[in-house]
Design a protein around this motif. Sequence first.
Motif, PDB file in Angstrom:
ATOM      1  N   UNK A 257      49.802  44.593  35.834  1.00  0.00           N
ATOM      2  CA  UNK A 257      50.081  43.602  36.876  1.00  0.00           C
ATOM      3  C   UNK A 257      49.545  44.060  38.227  1.00  0.00           C
ATOM      4  N   UNK A 258      49.903  45.276  38.626  1.00  0.00           N
ATOM      5  CA  UNK A 258      49.506  45.748  39.952  1.00  0.00           C
ATOM      6  C   UNK A 258      48.036  46.133  40.004  1.00  0.00           C
ATOM      7  N   UNK A 259      47.467  46.583  38.880  1.00  0.00           N
ATOM      8  CA  UNK A 259      46.027  46.847  38.852  1.00  0.00           C
ATOM      9  C   UNK A 259      45.256  45.589  39.224  1.00  0.00           C
ATOM     10  N   UNK A 260      45.656  44.470  38.627  1.00  0.00           N
ATOM     11  CA  UNK A 260      44.972  43.207  38.901  1.00  0.00           C
ATOM     12  C   UNK A 260      45.306  42.688  40.289  1.00  0.00           C
ATOM     13  N   UNK A 261      46.569  42.786  40.698  1.00  0.00           N
ATOM     14  CA  UNK A 261      47.017  42.208  41.962  1.00  0.00           C
ATOM     15  C   UNK A 261      46.362  42.893  43.160  1.00  0.00           C
ATOM     16  N   UNK A 262      46.439  44.203  43.234  1.00  0.00           N
ATOM     17  CA  UNK A 262      45.901  44.928  44.389  1.00  0.00           C
ATOM     18  C   UNK A 262      44.380  44.821  44.441  1.00  0.00           C
ATOM     19  N   UNK A 263      43.730  44.910  43.295  1.00  0.00           N
ATOM     20  CA  UNK A 263      42.272  44.796  43.275  1.00  0.00           C
ATOM     21  C   UNK A 263      41.832  43.400  43.722  1.00  0.00           C
ATOM     22  N   UNK A 264      42.594  42.385  43.338  1.00  0.00           N
ATOM     23  CA  UNK A 264      42.303  41.007  43.746  1.00  0.00           C
ATOM     24  C   UNK A 264      42.358  40.875  45.268  1.00  0.00           C
ATOM     25  N   UNK A 265      43.429  41.347  45.893  1.00  0.00           N
ATOM     26  CA  UNK A 265      43.555  41.199  47.344  1.00  0.00           C
ATOM     27  C   UNK A 265      42.532  42.060  48.086  1.00  0.00           C
ATOM     28  N   UNK A 266      42.256  43.246  47.578  1.00  0.00           N
ATOM     29  CA  UNK A 266      41.307  44.155  48.225  1.00  0.00           C
ATOM     30  C   UNK A 266      39.897  43.564  48.214  1.00  0.00           C
ATOM     31  N   UNK A 267      39.450  43.144  47.049  1.00  0.00           N
ATOM     32  CA  UNK A 267      38.057  42.708  46.928  1.00  0.00           C
ATOM     33  C   UNK A 267      37.827  41.296  47.450  1.00  0.00           C
ATOM     34  N   UNK A 268      38.840  40.422  47.331  1.00  0.00           N
ATOM     35  CA  UNK A 268      38.654  39.078  47.865  1.00  0.00           C
ATOM     36  C   UNK A 268      38.582  39.105  49.389  1.00  0.00           C
ATOM     37  N   UNK A 269      39.326  40.012  50.021  1.00  0.00           N
ATOM     38  CA  UNK A 269      39.234  40.161  51.478  1.00  0.00           C
ATOM     39  C   UNK A 269      37.831  40.611  51.886  1.00  0.00           C
ATOM     40  N   UNK A 270      37.284  41.607  51.186  1.00  0.00           N
ATOM     41  CA  UNK A 270      35.934  42.072  51.498  1.00  0.00           C
ATOM     42  C   UNK A 270      34.908  40.971  51.236  1.00  0.00           C
ATOM     43  N   UNK A 271      35.110  40.198  50.176  1.00  0.00           N
ATOM     44  CA  UNK A 271      34.194  39.096  49.874  1.00  0.00           C
ATOM     45  C   UNK A 271      34.216  38.059  51.001  1.00  0.00           C
ATOM     46  N   UNK A 272      35.398  37.693  51.473  1.00  0.00           N
ATOM     47  CA  UNK A 272      35.503  36.679  52.517  1.00  0.00           C
ATOM     48  C   UNK A 272      34.817  37.119  53.813  1.00  0.00           C
ATOM     49  N   UNK A 273      35.006  38.389  54.183  1.00  0.00           N
ATOM     50  CA  UNK A 273      34.462  38.839  55.469  1.00  0.00           C
ATOM     51  C   UNK A 273      33.014  39.292  55.368  1.00  0.00           C
ATOM     52  N   UNK A 274      32.660  40.003  54.300  1.00  0.00           N
ATOM     53  CA  UNK A 274      31.315  40.576  54.209  1.00  0.00           C
ATOM     54  C   UNK A 274      30.287  39.630  53.606  1.00  0.00           C
ATOM     55  N   UNK A 275      30.730  38.683  52.781  1.00  0.00           N
ATOM     56  CA  UNK A 275      29.798  37.745  52.144  1.00  0.00           C
ATOM     57  C   UNK A 275      29.877  36.360  52.788  1.00  0.00           C
ATOM     58  N   UNK A 276      31.091  35.841  52.941  1.00  0.00           N
ATOM     59  CA  UNK A 276      31.239  34.498  53.511  1.00  0.00           C
ATOM     60  C   UNK A 276      31.281  34.502  55.030  1.00  0.00           C
TER      61      UNK A 276
END
Length: 461
Positions: A257-276
């Motif tokens: 659960x936490x492997x997926x949850x923390x990785x989701x928030x970490x990488x989606x934040x980087x995607x939003x700021x660095x890509x979008x």
Amino acid sequence: MILLDMTVVNVALPRIQETLGFTPSGLTWVVNGYVLMAGGLLLLGGRLGDVFGRRRLLLIGIVLFAVSSGVCGAAVAPAMMVAGRFGQGVAEAVAAPASLGMIALLFTDPKERNKALGLWGGLVALGGTLGYIVGGVLTDLASWRWIFYINVPVAVLVLAVLPRLVAESRMVREQDFGLDVTGAIASTGGLFALVFGLLSAADHPWGSVQVVLSLVAGIGLLGSTVLIEHRVRNPLIPLAFFANRTRSVVNGTSLFFMSAFISYTFMLTLFEQNVLGYSPLRSGLAWLPLGFAIGIGIGIGTAATPRFGVKAVAATGFIGAGAGLLLTSGIDTATSYPSGILPGMIVFGMFAGATMPAATNAALHGVTAQNSGLASGVQNTMQQIGSALGLAVLVTVAVRYTDHQLRLGVPAEAAVTTGYALAFRIGATLMVIGGLLIVMLFERVDPTMRNPVAETVAETR
């Protein structure tokens, strides 16, 4: 305050990386420095609360958290930032099990206890959601340093109010109880070495000396932890504790659960700021629906658990959250928030929230007052270990896949995005596997069952 700081840093990660000069894999230590110390020492923290008093440990943890926050805010180099995050992790290890352990003792009626656990989970979700918003506002309008400095006045307020509201609680015969410091050191060191090796694999070949030695050392230390716990008089983790199948399964699936949850928030934040190209403020506000969705899910889970049972609610939540991650894995460089990010976020948040009351109930299934700190410590430990290992593994996978795409001539932003998408798909798979394990292995848990913790409150006090 403590749970807010788990997420408040995420929105500021790109700015922290730019200011202090972190490498992409090194940036994960801003998160993992926190969760490793918290996960490695939570069991010791739970036992310290049982022996020396939960309220006392909670107050000590708050003081340490405030001091470590000041170190993070004043950081001028990556090492100083990571050291401060290590201190914050130690503070959580001391304070978090004390807070959850007190709930198990203070609420004697099973129905009220279930509501209290749901409220505790709701505050976790609220703290996590506010973290994104507060982080975005402070990073955009002031400086990322204020996401840490803001903890100091909050800590002062809590220190002033808490002793007036909460009575002390501890074990009856503390003179008969020893502390397994050796086990705590071995387990924490093993986790640190294992995560260091996994993260090193993002920049070095799997067969390199740095990676192999770290992984071998980590596995060896974790193996020695089992031997230590088997031999010491008062083990940090009594192996008999895992004889209860339901507790063992829910704590094991917490890793997924936490492997997926923390990785989701970490990488989606980087995607939003660095890509979008989102600003920190926009990125922080973009997480607001997740908090609402988790809150709704917690309400649904709290109401559904007495009616349908812990197994059904927890398993459905895991599998549904996996579906949300799968929706998110469809991102690309032209993704829009309403159609590409929001649907997966809402699905993920509602189903993840629904699992929280059921999972917490299962983690405390059948514990006694003497072991309430241990039970809450084990649950939190599994969550933090899952966060650290999941982030180390999935970030390494994403970085390596991105490098592969770059070598094939894929443009940089598209290559990075495919790496994130792959990590989301792996996270979805972990969630579904967790749900299936719950279906196959959970015992029947009655959420209105007789509460052995509450029955011994008078004796404990």
